[in-house]
Each structure stands twice: as C-alpha cells, then as structure tokens.
Design an enzyme around this catalytic site. Sequence first.
Site, short mmCIF file in Angstrom:
data_model
loop_
_atom_site.label_atom_id
_atom_site.label_comp_id
_atom_site.label_asym_id
_atom_site.label_seq_id
_atom_site.Cartn_x
_atom_site.Cartn_y
_atom_site.Cartn_z
N ARG A 92 -2.23 -2.00 -6.12
CA ARG A 92 -2.15 -2.84 -5.87
C ARG A 92 -2.53 -4.35 -6.42
NH1 ARG A 92 -1.51 -5.27 -0.78
NH2 ARG A 92 -3.30 -5.90 0.36
N TRP A 108 -3.81 -9.67 3.09
CA TRP A 108 -4.98 -9.45 3.68
C TRP A 108 -6.09 -10.73 4.80
CZ3 TRP A 108 -4.23 -9.11 -1.41
CH2 TRP A 108 -4.52 -8.01 -1.66
N HIS A 167 -3.87 3.51 -5.17
CA HIS A 167 -4.16 2.20 -5.03
C HIS A 167 -4.28 1.42 -5.57
CE1 HIS A 167 -4.91 -0.70 -1.35
NE2 HIS A 167 -6.11 -0.41 -2.03
N ARG A 212 1.36 -1.31 0.32
CA ARG A 212 0.14 0.24 0.09
C ARG A 212 1.04 1.38 0.17
NH1 ARG A 212 -2.81 -3.48 3.43
NH2 ARG A 212 -5.30 -4.10 2.37
N LYS A 250 -3.18 -3.12 7.45
CA LYS A 250 -4.13 -2.79 8.16
C LYS A 250 -5.02 -3.48 9.22
CE LYS A 250 -8.24 -0.99 4.91
NZ LYS A 250 -8.67 -0.96 3.56
N TYR A 294 -10.89 -11.26 -7.16
CA TYR A 294 -9.71 -11.08 -8.21
C TYR A 294 -10.03 -12.34 -8.61
CZ TYR A 294 -7.32 -7.16 -5.63
OH TYR A 294 -7.03 -5.82 -5.37
#
Length: 280
Positions: A222, A245, A219, A133, A160, A254
């Site tokens: 990414r 994640w 972003h 990120r 995150k 995706y």
Amino acid sequence: MHTWNDATSLWLIEMDHKRTIDHDRRKLEWLKPLLGHKRLADIDRFVIADIGKLKAEQASPATANRYLALIRAIMRRAVFEWEWLAKPPKVRLYKEPSRRVRWLTPDQVRTLLDELLPHQRDACLFALATGLRHSNVTGLRWEQVDFRRKTAWLYADQTKNNEDLHVSLNDTALDVLKRRQGKHAEYVFTYRNRPIKRFTTRAWYKALERAQITNFRWHDLRHTWASWLVQEGVPLYSLQEMGGWKTAIMVRRYAHLSPSVNLENARKIDAVLNKMPDDL
C-alpha cells in the site's frame, strides 16, 4: 470487589460490535495470567508499567502500547461506565518513532512477482494496482466488483475509517480480476477452492528472500502504491480520497516524494515576480 476477569468479561460483551474485537481477545488471553483474579483496585500504575515493560521486551514498545492502551480503556470504562472504581490508574505509553514509509521500486516489484506463486502474484499485483489493505484483498467478493463501471466498493464495516470506499479499477486491476473469474463463485482470491485468509505465509517470505527484499511487510504494498502515485504527480488530496484515509495526516508522509510537482508550483511565483518593475 470486582476483578480484572469481571471487567474483561463485561468488556467483551459490550464491545462485541468492534471490528477489532478478536484482537482484544488475543491480547486479553496474554494478559490473563498476569492480571487474572486481581482486584481492579489493586491494578495500579506500577503493576501496569511492569506489564508494559515485559511486553516491550518480548516484542517492541509499539506492541506494548497496544496492550497498555487496552488496559487503559478497560480501567477507564470501569470508572466512568460501570462505576466500579473511583478513578483510573495512570497509564504511560512508550514513545514511538514516526511511522515508516517502506516502498519498492518497479524493478524490485518485477523481481518479487517473478518469485511468487500464481495466486499470491495476482493478489500482490491487485494490491499494488488499488492500494487496498490486506483484509480488503482477502475478503473481496465478486458481488463487490462491477466490470462495466470499472469499479469495486468496500462496505463501511470493511474499511478502517468506517466509511464506504469506492475503488476505481485500472487496467492492471481488471486484468487480475479477469484471470480470477471462474475460480470461485463468491471470493475473488482463493487457493485450492478456498478463500485465502492471509498471504503472508512461508511462501511469501521465501519469495521475499529469493528476491533479496528485506524489511518488507504486505502492508508496504500500500505504501508502494501511494508512493508511486505521488511521484507521478497525483495530488495528496486525490490520494487521500483514493486510499480512504479519513484525515490528511497519514497522507502527508508521502509529500516529500513529489519534489518535481512542488518545484513546478513554486515556479509560479517566478511569473508573478517577473511582472513587477525592474527597479524593485
């Protein structure tokens, strides 16, 4: 009676540990003229709805939701933690569309890289090579890089999901890092011997314009990294681990980009059915 200003002052004290506390401060500055010295008891769902409508008109429903969510959190804390109110007002958020996946083709990336300034080109290429990120690229320090093991790592307070993240450095990422060596003692990505706080400057947008790339954010680099990996057959569970994640929900967006892999897996049923008697 307690006012909105009382609540926000206490909120900022108690939430000072939040990584996003500066975002809260900016939102509260915008909200201050609207709520200011209002008593908490007078801030009902109609007042809040009007604020949401105003912000949605100024920006977007998604942005308005961030402000509404902050108001809701503060009002709930005034009820359940501080016991200043009997019950919180209802806060209705706007319906948001599913998050988009915007990614570039390799040809588009080559065009963009040709248009970028050298320090931005290195950062962009590093983001594409690692999927990191924006804040992780700007904040990367040399102490986080291990050339011998070809790895970098992010501390929990930098991610995150609040967990340490191990980053495998491919040849592209390593080449970028080697070019950056010696430019600054502490930070990897700098400009004029100063750490870079953001890459989305006028030069970035001008480069996008010259490259004829529209509707593209930093972003989305990414997204491009993740999309390319999935198209090359990388399993979603591996992508989830590489990208840091916490759940598979964000990664599943995706999945549609790997039809060839899914077809290969689907054909395994052929082998099973072909072993069955012909008269079935």
